[in-house]
Design a protein around this motif. Structure first.
Motif, PDB file in Angstrom:
ATOM      1  N   HIS A   1       0.839  -1.208   0.000  1.00  0.00           N
ATOM      2  CA  HIS A   1       0.000   0.000   0.000  1.00  0.00           C
ATOM      3  C   HIS A   1       0.870   1.253   0.000  1.00  0.00           C
ATOM      4  CE1 HIS A   1      -3.954  -1.944   1.236  1.00  0.00           C
ATOM      5  NE2 HIS A   1      -3.080  -2.921   1.171  1.00  0.00           N
ATOM      6  N   TRP A   2       1.946   1.184   0.761  1.00  0.00           N
ATOM      7  CA  TRP A   2       2.862   2.321   0.821  1.00  0.00           C
ATOM      8  C   TRP A   2       3.460   2.577  -0.554  1.00  0.00           C
ATOM      9  CZ3 TRP A   2       8.065   3.123  -0.083  1.00  0.00           C
ATOM     10  CH2 TRP A   2       8.629   4.284   0.463  1.00  0.00           C
TER      11      TRP A   2
ATOM     12  N   GLN B   1       2.201   1.763  -3.476  1.00  0.00           N
ATOM     13  CA  GLN B   1       1.169   2.210  -4.409  1.00  0.00           C
ATOM     14  C   GLN B   1       0.815   3.685  -4.228  1.00  0.00           C
ATOM     15  OE1 GLN B   1      -2.202  -0.699  -4.895  1.00  0.00           O
ATOM     16  NE2 GLN B   1      -0.890  -1.973  -3.597  1.00  0.00           N
ATOM     17  N   TYR B   2       1.080   4.225  -3.070  1.00  0.00           N
ATOM     18  CA  TYR B   2       0.840   5.654  -2.836  1.00  0.00           C
ATOM     19  C   TYR B   2       1.698   6.502  -3.778  1.00  0.00           C
ATOM     20  CZ  TYR B   2       0.741  10.135  -0.349  1.00  0.00           C
ATOM     21  OH  TYR B   2       0.618  11.456  -0.023  1.00  0.00           O
ATOM     22  N   TYR B   3       2.869   5.983  -4.156  1.00  0.00           N
ATOM     23  CA  TYR B   3       3.805   6.713  -5.018  1.00  0.00           C
ATOM     24  C   TYR B   3       3.676   6.263  -6.473  1.00  0.00           C
ATOM     25  CZ  TYR B   3       5.949   8.166  -0.618  1.00  0.00           C
ATOM     26  OH  TYR B   3       6.171   8.701   0.625  1.00  0.00           O
TER      27      TYR B   3
ATOM     28  N   SER C   1      -2.904  -2.666  -7.929  1.00  0.00           N
ATOM     29  CA  SER C   1      -2.802  -1.326  -8.525  1.00  0.00           C
ATOM     30  C   SER C   1      -3.406  -1.272  -9.923  1.00  0.00           C
ATOM     31  CB  SER C   1      -1.330  -0.898  -8.601  1.00  0.00           C
ATOM     32  OG  SER C   1      -0.620  -1.718  -9.527  1.00  0.00           O
TER      33      SER C   1
ATOM     34  N   VAL D   1      -2.540   4.338   4.419  1.00  0.00           N
ATOM     35  CA  VAL D   1      -1.152   4.225   3.989  1.00  0.00           C
ATOM     36  C   VAL D   1      -0.305   5.195   4.767  1.00  0.00           C
ATOM     37  CG1 VAL D   1       0.415   4.478   2.058  1.00  0.00           C
ATOM     38  CG2 VAL D   1      -1.877   3.579   1.676  1.00  0.00           C
TER      39      VAL D   1
ATOM     40  N   THR E   1       2.839   7.228   4.756  1.00  0.00           N
ATOM     41  CA  THR E   1       3.706   7.752   3.694  1.00  0.00           C
ATOM     42  C   THR E   1       5.068   8.164   4.208  1.00  0.00           C
ATOM     43  OG1 THR E   1       2.841  10.002   3.989  1.00  0.00           O
ATOM     44  CG2 THR E   1       1.740   8.567   2.381  1.00  0.00           C
TER      45      THR E   1
END
Length: 199
Positions: A29-30, A32-34, A71, A196, A198
């Motif tokens: 998840h972390w 996919q944040y980027y 994703s 998430v 970040t």
């Protein structure tokens, strides 16, 4: 490729990765944040995977699997970026792995084909580089897992009526210990909504 400020954090998080589904999903998840830095994160993932001890590399593939599968609905960036790096990392990981880990890597390829995560060309290249020219060996790996699950299911159906719930739960726990990869990869198939971090 632009500079990704979180690259250092990603390396640290990979070094602390554990085999629990929660650890793998949280890191996925972390990542996919980027989304805008999918290529950068894939490059960091590849470098760290190749530097990792052989017995830890499977965890890196589980992270990549989770990232790619979860994703896809928002775009192909991660699948495209990580599939390129898989071609660089998986052959070496496969060569240096023991037979059990090799079967788990083949099972991932089977999953990526069944769920159409990777393109046929990438799948064909992976098999060729691993020395698996046809899907048969990957399918056999998946069949072996399915047969083992069926064996446990048959055992559960034949338990005597006096068997306690505690004993049944203990059997499930033993099965989980025997097949942690099955639990981890199955958990990746469902979308999650965890917050998430970040940092």
């Amino acid at each position: 490729m632009s500079q990704w400020a979180a690259a250092g954090s990603f390396r640290v998080k990979l070094s602390k990765l554990s085999s629990s589904a929660e650890s793998i999903q949280t890191l996925s998840h972390w990542v996919q944040y980027y989304r805008k830095f999918s290529e950068e994160s894939a490059a960091v993932w590849a470098r760290e995977a190749l530097c990792a001890e052989p017995d830890r590399r499977l965890l890196f593939f589980y992270v990549a699997n989770d990232v790619m599968q979860n994703s896809r609905k928002k775009g192909p960036e991660f699948v495209q970026a990580y599939s390129k790096q898989l071609l660089q990392v998986m052959p070496q990981a496969y060569r240096e792995a023991d037979r059990t880990t090799q079967q788990k890597l083949l099972r991932l390829i089977w999953i990526w084909e069944e769920r159409q995560v990777l393109s046929p060309d990438v799948l064909a290249d992976l098999r060729k580089m691993l020395g698996v020219e046809t899907p048969s060996e990957a399918t056999a790996a998946q069949s072996a897992v399915g047969a083992e699950r069926e064996r446990h299911a048959n055992t559960a159906r034949t338990l005597p009526p006096t068997t306690s719930a505690a004993n049944t739960d203990a059997g499930k726990a033993d099965d989980a210990i025997a097949h942690p990869d099955a639990i981890i990869t199955n958990s990746m198939f469902s979308a999650t909504t965890a917050a998430v971090d970040t940092t």
